[in-house]
Design a protein around this motif. Structure first.
Motif, short mmCIF file in Angstrom:
data_model
loop_
_atom_site.label_atom_id
_atom_site.label_comp_id
_atom_site.label_asym_id
_atom_site.label_seq_id
_atom_site.Cartn_x
_atom_site.Cartn_y
_atom_site.Cartn_z
N GLY A 1 49.19 40.45 91.80
CA GLY A 1 49.27 41.12 90.50
C GLY A 1 48.42 42.38 90.54
N PHE A 2 48.06 42.88 89.37
CA PHE A 2 47.23 44.09 89.31
C PHE A 2 45.93 43.90 90.06
CE2 PHE A 2 49.90 45.64 85.94
CZ PHE A 2 49.78 47.01 86.06
N ALA A 3 45.28 42.77 89.81
CA ALA A 3 43.97 42.53 90.43
C ALA A 3 44.10 42.45 91.95
CB ALA A 3 43.36 41.25 89.86
N LEU B 1 54.93 45.53 86.08
CA LEU B 1 55.61 45.31 84.81
C LEU B 1 55.43 46.39 83.75
CD1 LEU B 1 55.26 41.43 84.48
CD2 LEU B 1 57.25 42.78 85.16
N PRO B 2 54.34 47.17 83.78
CA PRO B 2 54.25 48.24 82.78
C PRO B 2 55.44 49.20 82.78
CG PRO B 2 52.10 47.87 83.70
CD PRO B 2 53.06 47.01 84.49
N GLU C 1 50.74 34.96 98.08
CA GLU C 1 51.47 35.22 96.83
C GLU C 1 52.71 34.33 96.80
OE1 GLU C 1 51.42 37.02 93.81
OE2 GLU C 1 53.37 36.10 93.60
N GLN C 2 52.98 33.75 95.63
CA GLN C 2 54.11 32.82 95.54
C GLN C 2 55.47 33.55 95.54
OE1 GLN C 2 53.52 30.67 91.89
NE2 GLN C 2 53.29 32.52 90.66
N GLY D 1 47.30 36.12 94.98
CA GLY D 1 48.03 36.75 93.88
C GLY D 1 48.20 38.24 94.07
N ALA E 1 53.27 31.68 99.54
CA ALA E 1 52.97 30.28 99.23
C ALA E 1 52.32 30.21 97.85
CB ALA E 1 52.02 29.70 100.26
N LYS E 2 52.36 29.03 97.28
CA LYS E 2 51.70 28.80 96.00
C LYS E 2 50.46 27.94 96.26
CE LYS E 2 52.40 27.25 91.28
NZ LYS E 2 53.39 26.91 90.25
N THR E 3 49.29 28.46 95.89
CA THR E 3 48.06 27.69 96.09
C THR E 3 47.98 26.61 95.02
OG1 THR E 3 46.79 29.19 94.71
CG2 THR E 3 46.85 29.67 97.06
C1 LIG Z 1 56.14 44.39 80.20
C2 LIG Z 1 54.65 44.49 80.42
C3 LIG Z 1 54.02 45.71 80.30
C4 LIG Z 1 52.64 45.82 80.50
N1 LIG Z 1 52.06 47.05 80.38
C5 LIG Z 1 50.74 47.17 80.60
C6 LIG Z 1 50.11 48.46 80.52
O1 LIG Z 1 50.78 49.48 80.26
N2 LIG Z 1 48.77 48.54 80.74
C7 LIG Z 1 48.03 47.42 81.02
O2 LIG Z 1 46.81 47.56 81.20
N3 LIG Z 1 48.59 46.19 81.12
C8 LIG Z 1 49.91 46.03 80.91
N4 LIG Z 1 50.49 44.80 81.00
C9 LIG Z 1 49.64 43.65 81.29
C10 LIG Z 1 49.39 43.58 82.76
O3 LIG Z 1 50.62 43.41 83.46
C11 LIG Z 1 48.45 42.38 83.02
O4 LIG Z 1 47.25 42.57 82.33
C12 LIG Z 1 48.16 42.28 84.50
O5 LIG Z 1 49.37 42.02 85.17
C13 LIG Z 1 47.17 41.19 84.83
O6 LIG Z 1 46.91 41.29 86.24
P1 LIG Z 1 46.44 40.08 87.12
O7 LIG Z 1 46.38 40.55 88.54
O8 LIG Z 1 45.18 39.51 86.56
O9 LIG Z 1 47.54 38.94 86.92
P2 LIG Z 1 49.10 38.97 87.19
O10 LIG Z 1 49.68 40.34 87.08
O11 LIG Z 1 49.66 37.87 86.33
O12 LIG Z 1 49.24 38.56 88.72
C14 LIG Z 1 49.03 37.26 89.19
C15 LIG Z 1 49.79 37.13 90.52
O13 LIG Z 1 49.38 35.92 91.15
C16 LIG Z 1 50.53 35.17 91.53
N5 LIG Z 1 50.14 33.77 91.45
C17 LIG Z 1 49.79 33.08 90.34
N6 LIG Z 1 49.45 31.82 90.65
C18 LIG Z 1 49.59 31.72 92.00
C19 LIG Z 1 49.38 30.65 92.92
N7 LIG Z 1 48.96 29.43 92.51
N8 LIG Z 1 49.62 30.85 94.25
C20 LIG Z 1 50.05 32.07 94.67
N9 LIG Z 1 50.26 33.12 93.85
C21 LIG Z 1 50.03 32.95 92.52
C22 LIG Z 1 51.62 35.57 90.56
O14 LIG Z 1 52.92 35.37 91.14
C23 LIG Z 1 51.31 37.05 90.33
O15 LIG Z 1 51.94 37.88 91.26
C24 LIG Z 1 51.86 44.67 80.82
C25 LIG Z 1 52.50 43.41 80.96
C26 LIG Z 1 53.87 43.32 80.76
C27 LIG Z 1 54.54 41.95 80.89
#
Ligand SMILES: Cc1cc2nc3c(=O)[nH]c(=O)nc-3n(C[C@H](O)[C@H](O)[C@H](O)COP(=O)(O)OP(=O)(O)OC[C@H]3O[C@@H](n4cnc5c(N)ncnc54)[C@H](O)[C@@H]3O)c2cc1C
Length: 79
Positions: A10-12, A41-42, A33-34, A8, A75-77
């Motif tokens: 995403g942020f993490a 997105l922020p 990453e899929q 993934g 890829a998607k896990t």
């Molecule tokens: C418009 C908007 C504004 C925001 N503003 C803020 C802000 O200002 N401050 C803040 O703290 N938070 C903000 N957020 C929230 C923040 O985006 C989320 O808290 C954060 O994205 C979570 O991070 P994450 O890495 O846990 O998950 P995600 O960002 O959801 O990332 C998960 C990633 O894993 C990938 N993935 C998922 N499943 C699979 C799989 N099976 N196989 C392969 N890849 C996969 C997805 O495609 C994605 O890229 C905002 C969200 C939005 C929508």
């Protein structure tokens, strides 16, 4: 060489990736990453409401992998 798998972009995932790539020891890092891009997105409200160029919303992971020296697998896990 230690092998690290990040699932993934995403942020993490991107936070872990940037810190691990900056770490000086030899690491074999793979990102799965899929999507082909990682999104920040922020900034979406600024793109929609303030006219910020949408180029700041996402980064192409294939290009990033070449610049930061990690393997990218699109890829998607499954559970
Ligand atoms: C418009 C908007 C504004 C925001 N503003 C803020 C802000 O200002 N401050 C803040 O703290 N938070 C903000 N957020 C929230 C923040 O985006 C989320 O808290 C954060 O994205 C979570 O991070 P994450 O890495 O846990 O998950 P995600 O960002 O959801 O990332 C998960 C990633 O894993 C990938 N993935 C998922 N499943 C699979 C799989 N099976 N196989 C392969 N890849 C996969 C997805 O495609 C994605 O890229 C905002 C969200 C939005 C929508």
């Amino acid at each position: 060489m230690k092998k690290i798998l990040i699932i993934g972009a995403g942020f993490a995932g991107m936070s872990a990736l940037s810190k691990l790539c900056a770490y000086k020891k030899d690491l074999d890092i793979t990102l799965i990453e899929q999507s082909k891009k990682a999104s920040f997105l922020p900034l979406l409200p600024d793109v929609l409401g303030r006219g910020l160029d949408s180029v700041y919303l996402s980064v192409d992971l294939e290009s990033l992998s070449r610049n930061m020296n990690f393997k990218f697998i699109r890829a998607k896990t499954e559970k």
